[in-house]
Design a protein around this motif. Structure first.
Motif, PDB file in Angstrom:
ATOM      1  N   ARG A  15       0.827  -1.215   0.000  1.00 43.47           N
ATOM      2  CA  ARG A  15       0.000   0.000   0.000  1.00 43.47           C
ATOM      3  C   ARG A  15       0.854   1.255   0.000  1.00 43.47           C
ATOM      4  NH1 ARG A  15      -3.939  -2.208   4.453  1.00 43.47           N
ATOM      5  NH2 ARG A  15      -5.310  -3.456   3.158  1.00 43.47           N
ATOM      6  N   LYS A  16       1.901   1.278   0.836  1.00 37.33           N
ATOM      7  CA  LYS A  16       2.785   2.448   0.892  1.00 37.33           C
ATOM      8  C   LYS A  16       3.448   2.688  -0.453  1.00 37.33           C
ATOM      9  CE  LYS A  16       3.963   2.184   5.782  1.00 37.33           C
ATOM     10  NZ  LYS A  16       5.030   1.856   6.751  1.00 37.33           N
ATOM     11  N   ARG A  17       3.951   1.638  -1.057  1.00 34.83           N
ATOM     12  CA  ARG A  17       4.639   1.795  -2.339  1.00 34.83           C
ATOM     13  C   ARG A  17       3.677   2.200  -3.452  1.00 34.83           C
ATOM     14  NH1 ARG A  17       9.436  -2.732  -2.625  1.00 34.83           N
ATOM     15  NH2 ARG A  17      10.476  -2.064  -0.722  1.00 34.83           N
ATOM     16  N   LEU A  18       2.440   1.711  -3.393  1.00 38.87           N
ATOM     17  CA  LEU A  18       1.448   2.136  -4.383  1.00 38.87           C
ATOM     18  C   LEU A  18       1.177   3.631  -4.264  1.00 38.87           C
ATOM     19  CD1 LEU A  18      -1.224  -0.689  -4.654  1.00 38.87           C
ATOM     20  CD2 LEU A  18      -0.019   0.423  -6.525  1.00 38.87           C
ATOM     21  N   TRP A  19       1.047   4.112  -3.028  1.00 42.15           N
ATOM     22  CA  TRP A  19       0.824   5.545  -2.828  1.00 42.15           C
ATOM     23  C   TRP A  19       2.004   6.355  -3.345  1.00 42.15           C
ATOM     24  CZ3 TRP A  19      -3.509   7.900  -2.339  1.00 42.15           C
ATOM     25  CH2 TRP A  19      -4.584   7.269  -1.744  1.00 42.15           C
ATOM     26  N   ILE A  20       3.225   5.859  -3.103  1.00 38.75           N
ATOM     27  CA  ILE A  20       4.408   6.561  -3.583  1.00 38.75           C
ATOM     28  C   ILE A  20       4.437   6.576  -5.114  1.00 38.75           C
ATOM     29  CG2 ILE A  20       6.933   6.474  -3.668  1.00 38.75           C
ATOM     30  CD1 ILE A  20       6.844   5.399  -0.794  1.00 38.75           C
ATOM     31  N   ALA A  21       3.879   5.574  -5.744  1.00 38.19           N
ATOM     32  CA  ALA A  21       3.832   5.533  -7.210  1.00 38.19           C
ATOM     33  C   ALA A  21       2.702   6.393  -7.761  1.00 38.19           C
ATOM     34  CB  ALA A  21       3.673   4.092  -7.688  1.00 38.19           C
ATOM     35  N   ILE A  22       1.552   6.363  -7.115  1.00 40.64           N
ATOM     36  CA  ILE A  22       0.357   7.006  -7.675  1.00 40.64           C
ATOM     37  C   ILE A  22       0.329   8.515  -7.436  1.00 40.64           C
ATOM     38  CG2 ILE A  22      -2.154   7.155  -7.433  1.00 40.64           C
ATOM     39  CD1 ILE A  22      -2.145   4.108  -7.065  1.00 40.64           C
ATOM     40  N   VAL A  23       0.644   8.971  -6.227  1.00 38.62           N
ATOM     41  CA  VAL A  23       0.466  10.390  -5.880  1.00 38.62           C
ATOM     42  C   VAL A  23       1.305  11.322  -6.767  1.00 38.62           C
ATOM     43  CG1 VAL A  23       0.799  12.104  -4.048  1.00 38.62           C
ATOM     44  CG2 VAL A  23      -0.375   9.960  -3.551  1.00 38.62           C
ATOM     45  N   PRO A  24       2.623  11.122  -6.896  1.00 35.25           N
ATOM     46  CA  PRO A  24       3.362  12.046  -7.761  1.00 35.25           C
ATOM     47  C   PRO A  24       2.908  11.989  -9.224  1.00 35.25           C
ATOM     48  CG  PRO A  24       4.878  10.857  -6.346  1.00 35.25           C
ATOM     49  CD  PRO A  24       3.537  10.218  -6.189  1.00 35.25           C
ATOM     50  N   ALA A  25       2.580  10.804  -9.706  1.00 38.40           N
ATOM     51  CA  ALA A  25       2.109  10.691 -11.089  1.00 38.40           C
ATOM     52  C   ALA A  25       0.781  11.427 -11.258  1.00 38.40           C
ATOM     53  CB  ALA A  25       1.970   9.229 -11.483  1.00 38.40           C
ATOM     54  N   ALA A  26      -0.114  11.321 -10.286  1.00 33.39           N
ATOM     55  CA  ALA A  26      -1.401  12.013 -10.364  1.00 33.39           C
ATOM     56  C   ALA A  26      -1.220  13.527 -10.284  1.00 33.39           C
ATOM     57  CB  ALA A  26      -2.317  11.530  -9.242  1.00 33.39           C
ATOM     58  N   VAL A  27      -0.293  13.981  -9.449  1.00 30.37           N
ATOM     59  CA  VAL A  27      -0.031  15.422  -9.353  1.00 30.37           C
ATOM     60  C   VAL A  27       0.508  15.948 -10.680  1.00 30.37           C
ATOM     61  CG1 VAL A  27       1.473  17.140  -8.259  1.00 30.37           C
ATOM     62  CG2 VAL A  27       0.269  15.465  -6.854  1.00 30.37           C
ATOM     63  N   LEU A  28       1.454  15.220 -11.267  1.00 30.73           N
ATOM     64  CA  LEU A  28       1.989  15.653 -12.568  1.00 30.73           C
ATOM     65  C   LEU A  28       0.907  15.643 -13.648  1.00 30.73           C
ATOM     66  CD1 LEU A  28       5.505  13.988 -12.612  1.00 30.73           C
ATOM     67  CD2 LEU A  28       4.996  16.425 -12.633  1.00 30.73           C
ATOM     68  N   LEU A  29       0.022  14.659 -13.616  1.00 28.49           N
ATOM     69  CA  LEU A  29      -1.073  14.616 -14.586  1.00 28.49           C
ATOM     70  C   LEU A  29      -2.038  15.783 -14.368  1.00 28.49           C
ATOM     71  CD1 LEU A  29      -2.411  13.111 -16.909  1.00 28.49           C
ATOM     72  CD2 LEU A  29      -3.652  11.773 -15.217  1.00 28.49           C
ATOM     73  N   ALA A  30      -2.330  16.100 -13.109  1.00 27.05           N
ATOM     74  CA  ALA A  30      -3.220  17.234 -12.816  1.00 27.05           C
ATOM     75  C   ALA A  30      -2.601  18.550 -13.280  1.00 27.05           C
ATOM     76  CB  ALA A  30      -3.530  17.281 -11.323  1.00 27.05           C
TER      77      ALA A  30
END
Length: 161
Positions: A15-30
C-alpha cells in the motif's frame, strides 16, 4: 515458516509503495491538465509541449517506480498467500542438494532444492523444489531425511523427517 503477520506487513508495504507511485504521477497529470486548459484558453501555441512533457514524465515515473518497487511486492504477497492458504503437498525423502545459485520462480527469488523420494537413489524419483531466498534454510545436512511441504514447486515448510 510463513506467518499471517508477515503477510500483513507485506500488504502494508504494498500500500505504501502504491501511494508513492500514484500520488506524484497524479499530481503531474493534474498539472499537465491545468497547463493544457490554460494553454487552450489563452490560445498558446507552445504550452502543449509542456503538457506533453509533464504527461510523459508522470507516466514514465509511474511505470518505472511501479515496475521496480511495487510489482515485486505484489508477486511476493501472492507467494506468501499461496504458502499460507494454498493447496499443499507433502513429500518425504533424502535431501540431495541445496543449490547456491539464485533463480526466479513466479517473480520470487529462490534457490533450488533436490530431494529423492524413492527407495533407491537412481535419479528417477528426484523432486525439484524452490526455497524462498528471504527465508533461512534450516540446519539439515545433505543425505538426511526431510519432509517438504510445498505449494506447486515452492517450499512452504521443511523439517527433519
Amino acid at each position: 515458516m510463513y506467518t499471517d503477520e508477515e503477510l500483513q506487513n507485506i500488504v502494508t508495504m504494498k500500500r505504501k509503495r502504491l501511494w508513492i507511485a500514484i500520488v506524484p504521477a497524479a499530481v503531474l497529470l493534474a498539472v499537465a491538465i491545468a497547463v493544457f486548459v490554460y494553454g487552450q484558453t489563452s490560445r498558446s501555441d507552445t504550452l502543449w509541449r509542456l503538457t506533453a512533457a509533464l504527461t510523459v514524465v508522470g507516466g514514465g515515473y509511474f511505470l518505472f517506480y511501479f515496475g521496480l518497487c511495487v510489482r515485486p511486492v505484489i508477486f511476493y504477497e501472492r507467494h506468501v498467500q499461496n504458502m499460507l492458504h494454498g493447496r499443499r503437498h507433502e513429500n518425504t525423502g533424502l535431501l540431495k542438494e541445496v543449490g547456491e545459485q539464485v533463480c526466479e520462480k513466479n517473480g520470487v527469488q529462490c534457490r533450488p532444492v533436490m530431494i529423492n523420494i524413492g527407495e533407491k537413489d537412481d535419479g528417477k524419483d528426484d523432486r525439484l523444489y524452490y526455497f524462498d531466498l528471504k527465508k533461512e534454510w534450516p540446519d539439515l545436512p545433505l543425505g538426511s531425511r526431510v519432509t517438504i511441504i510445498s505449494n506447486d514447486m515452492m517450499v512452504a515448510d521443511v523439517r527433519a523427517a
